[in-house]
Design an enzyme around this catalytic site. Structure first.
Site, PDB file in Angstrom:
ATOM      1  N   LEU A  18      -2.690 103.172 127.835  1.00  0.00           N
ATOM      2  CA  LEU A  18      -1.024 102.720 128.182  1.00  0.00           C
ATOM      3  C   LEU A  18      -0.819 103.493 126.623  1.00  0.00           C
ATOM      4  O   LEU A  18       0.747 103.397 127.958  1.00  0.00           O
ATOM      5  CB  LEU A  18      -1.383 101.874 127.911  1.00  0.00           C
ATOM      6  CG  LEU A  18      -2.073 100.681 129.187  1.00  0.00           C
ATOM      7  CD1 LEU A  18      -2.585  99.843 128.425  1.00  0.00           C
ATOM      8  CD2 LEU A  18      -1.715 100.481 130.123  1.00  0.00           C
ATOM      9  N   ARG A  78      -0.077 105.450 123.422  1.00  0.00           N
ATOM     10  CA  ARG A  78      -0.114 105.847 121.639  1.00  0.00           C
ATOM     11  C   ARG A  78       0.566 105.316 120.623  1.00  0.00           C
ATOM     12  O   ARG A  78       2.240 106.130 121.114  1.00  0.00           O
ATOM     13  CB  ARG A  78      -1.645 107.323 121.413  1.00  0.00           C
ATOM     14  CG  ARG A  78      -1.065 108.054 121.642  1.00  0.00           C
ATOM     15  CD  ARG A  78      -1.489 109.539 120.963  1.00  0.00           C
ATOM     16  NE  ARG A  78      -2.407 108.913 121.669  1.00  0.00           N
ATOM     17  CZ  ARG A  78      -4.254 109.217 121.543  1.00  0.00           C
ATOM     18  NH1 ARG A  78      -4.227 109.612 120.308  1.00  0.00           N
ATOM     19  NH2 ARG A  78      -4.960 109.767 121.918  1.00  0.00           N
ATOM     20  N   ALA A 106      -2.335 104.610 116.186  1.00  0.00           N
ATOM     21  CA  ALA A 106      -3.121 103.776 117.371  1.00  0.00           C
ATOM     22  C   ALA A 106      -3.053 104.001 118.456  1.00  0.00           C
ATOM     23  O   ALA A 106      -2.257 105.011 119.222  1.00  0.00           O
ATOM     24  CB  ALA A 106      -2.090 102.134 117.148  1.00  0.00           C
ATOM     25  N   LYS A 127      -5.670  97.329 121.983  1.00  0.00           N
ATOM     26  CA  LYS A 127      -4.794  98.159 120.575  1.00  0.00           C
ATOM     27  C   LYS A 127      -5.762  98.461 119.624  1.00  0.00           C
ATOM     28  O   LYS A 127      -6.310  97.709 118.735  1.00  0.00           O
ATOM     29  CB  LYS A 127      -3.534  97.912 119.955  1.00  0.00           C
ATOM     30  CG  LYS A 127      -3.145  98.087 118.950  1.00  0.00           C
ATOM     31  CD  LYS A 127      -0.487  97.439 118.668  1.00  0.00           C
ATOM     32  CE  LYS A 127      -0.820  98.886 117.172  1.00  0.00           C
ATOM     33  NZ  LYS A 127       0.723  98.290 117.564  1.00  0.00           N
ATOM     34  N   ASP A 147      11.785  97.817 114.142  1.00  0.00           N
ATOM     35  CA  ASP A 147      11.141  99.167 114.566  1.00  0.00           C
ATOM     36  C   ASP A 147      11.552  98.464 116.059  1.00  0.00           C
ATOM     37  O   ASP A 147      10.595  99.209 117.347  1.00  0.00           O
ATOM     38  CB  ASP A 147       9.185  99.324 114.422  1.00  0.00           C
ATOM     39  CG  ASP A 147       9.220 100.700 114.479  1.00  0.00           C
ATOM     40  OD1 ASP A 147      10.487 101.696 115.012  1.00  0.00           O
ATOM     41  OD2 ASP A 147       8.098 100.928 114.722  1.00  0.00           O
TER      42      ASP A 147
HETATM   43  P1  ADP Z   1       1.996 101.722 117.175  1.00  0.00           P
HETATM   44  O1  ADP Z   1       2.431 101.002 116.292  1.00  0.00           O
HETATM   45  O2  ADP Z   1       0.939 103.271 117.235  1.00  0.00           O
HETATM   46  O3  ADP Z   1       3.839 102.791 117.425  1.00  0.00           O
HETATM   47  P2  ADP Z   1       2.732  99.630 119.759  1.00  0.00           P
HETATM   48  O4  ADP Z   1       2.066  98.789 119.235  1.00  0.00           O
HETATM   49  O5  ADP Z   1       4.281 100.466 119.255  1.00  0.00           O
HETATM   50  O6  ADP Z   1       1.352 101.202 118.248  1.00  0.00           O
HETATM   51  O7  ADP Z   1       1.356 100.889 121.173  1.00  0.00           O
HETATM   52  C1  ADP Z   1       1.573 102.457 121.846  1.00  0.00           C
HETATM   53  C2  ADP Z   1       2.042 102.445 122.769  1.00  0.00           C
HETATM   54  O8  ADP Z   1       1.382 101.666 123.470  1.00  0.00           O
HETATM   55  C3  ADP Z   1       3.462 101.195 123.082  1.00  0.00           C
HETATM   56  O9  ADP Z   1       4.671 102.554 122.650  1.00  0.00           O
HETATM   57  C4  ADP Z   1       3.245 101.489 124.568  1.00  0.00           C
HETATM   58  O10 ADP Z   1       3.311 102.690 124.779  1.00  0.00           O
HETATM   59  C5  ADP Z   1       2.164 100.992 124.373  1.00  0.00           C
HETATM   60  N1  ADP Z   1       1.124  99.811 124.758  1.00  0.00           N
HETATM   61  C6  ADP Z   1       1.246  98.793 122.995  1.00  0.00           C
HETATM   62  N2  ADP Z   1       1.002  97.988 123.682  1.00  0.00           N
HETATM   63  C7  ADP Z   1       0.961  97.339 124.554  1.00  0.00           C
HETATM   64  C8  ADP Z   1       0.461  96.292 125.261  1.00  0.00           C
HETATM   65  N3  ADP Z   1       0.492  94.993 125.404  1.00  0.00           N
HETATM   66  N4  ADP Z   1       0.328  96.491 127.059  1.00  0.00           N
HETATM   67  C9  ADP Z   1       0.783  98.115 127.779  1.00  0.00           C
HETATM   68  N5  ADP Z   1       1.374  99.323 126.370  1.00  0.00           N
HETATM   69  C10 ADP Z   1       1.256  98.217 125.691  1.00  0.00           C
HETATM   70 MG    MG Z   2       4.888 101.442 118.972  1.00  0.00          MG
END
Ligand code: ADP
Ligand code: MG
Length: 320
Positions: free
Chosen positions: A30, A32, A36, A53, A149
């Protein structure tokens, strides 16, 4: 809570059985970020879809388990708010912690921010989504949590077409404010960080409000207001609050929208509009003036002008 404002006491049960015992990974990534990977999965017991995640516990040779506990604790504290992504379960292996999150299937609002005209947000869309973002952020701020953020990659949609509702994700940098003295690192993404972050001044809930100003600008215009060719130019643009509010950039966009953004992109954090101020701003209660859609019965009653704008910076931006 430690002195950096990180909360490390959590309530969720941390499951040690293999994640794959209870979930089937759908292989589809989805998204990264730096540390993560997020993948779609199905809970075997219910057939429901979630976003898993996967967070590495060691990053650059450092143990980051406490940072992940902070992220979990913040998600737990925002459980009651529908605009913050829901945390379903937590798993831990020797190398990773896995957060099983509500799946926001519509993806990042980033995609529509940079889309061509026919797929881009209309002002009416942005008003609805901005209200939701502000409702979520006002909830966090009332609970003394700052996100730190907020950017289009961390604001997701429940569905893209038809346009659904927003979910705020990624609490990896968030902090509790009660006890934060100073944050002496440059956090967040350059384009979205507030001037006080660049000058190492105290951060506060106002720091998020700056990012919401940038976010709203990008959602309406498709342009990033401070982005320069080089990082240094971006930083200079931010610290000088060098913003283009020209007719050209805001063609077809209401002057109330510009006024709203101006109330947020204010250098002095104390003079910046709060989330509650924003929710009362005429732009978010302006659909009847703009002839955009009938007032829905779910909308809050309109505030009178005197109640909604008491010497608000919205009307007299103070760019000192
Ligand atoms: P990081 O801390 O590495 O930036 P995020 O929590 O922002 O991690 O997750 C990275 C990406 O994954 C997000 O920008 C989004 O595109 C996708 N993502 C994160 N959480 C979800 C979710 N609950 N449902 C769908 N996509 C998600
Ligand atoms: Mg993020």
């Amino acid at each position: 809570m430690n002195k950096n404002g990180k909360v490390t006491e959590i309530h969720s049960r941390i499951r040690k059985e293999p994640f794959t015992a209870n979930y089937e990974l759908l292989g589809k990534e989805l998204g990264r970020g730096k540390f993560a990977v997020v993948k779609k999965c199905t809970e075997k017991a219910t057939g429901k879809q979630y976003a898993a995640k996967f967070l590495r516990k060691r990053r650059k040779g450092e143990d980051c388990r406490m940072d992940i506990m902070n992220e979990i604790a913040v998600l737990e504290s925002a459980k009651a708010n529908p605009y913050v992504v829901a945390l379903h379960e937590v798993y831990e292996t020797t190398s990773e912690i896995i957060l099983v999150l509500e799946c926001a299937a519509g993806g990042e609002i980033f995609n529509q921010c940079v889309a061509d005209n026919d797929e881009a947000f209309t002002e009416k869309d942005v008003i609805r989504l901005a209200k939701q973002i502000l409702t979520g952020v006002a909830f966090l701020h009332r609970n003394n949590v700052v996100h730190l953020d907020l950017k289009p990659q961390n604001i997701l949609l429940t569905s893209a077409r038809p346009l659904g509702d927003i979910r705020i994700v990624d609490f990896g940098l968030s902090r509790r404010m009660d006890n934060v003295r100073e944050v002496r690192e440059i956090l967040g993404t350059p384009e979205y960080v507030a001037p006080e972050v660049l000058s190492y001044e105290p951060i506060s809930t106002a720091t998020d409000m700056w990012s919401i100003g940038v976010l709203t600008y990008v959602m309406l215009t498709g342009e990033s207001p401070f982005l320069g060719d080089e990082k240094q130019q971006t930083f200079l643009n931010i610290s000088q609050v060098n913003v283009d509010y020209s007719q050209d950039t805001f063609e077809g966009i209401s002057s109330l929208a510009v006024d709203f953004i101006k109330s947020l992109l204010v250098k002095n954090p104390r003079k910046r509009a709060t989330a509650e101020d924003c929710l009362r701003h005429p732009w978010l209660n302006s659909h009847q003036h703009l002839h955009m859609r009938p007032a829905s019965s779910l909308d809050e009653p309109e505030m009178s002008q005197s109640e909604s704008e008491p010497e608000s910076p919205a009307l007299s931006p103070d760019l000192d």
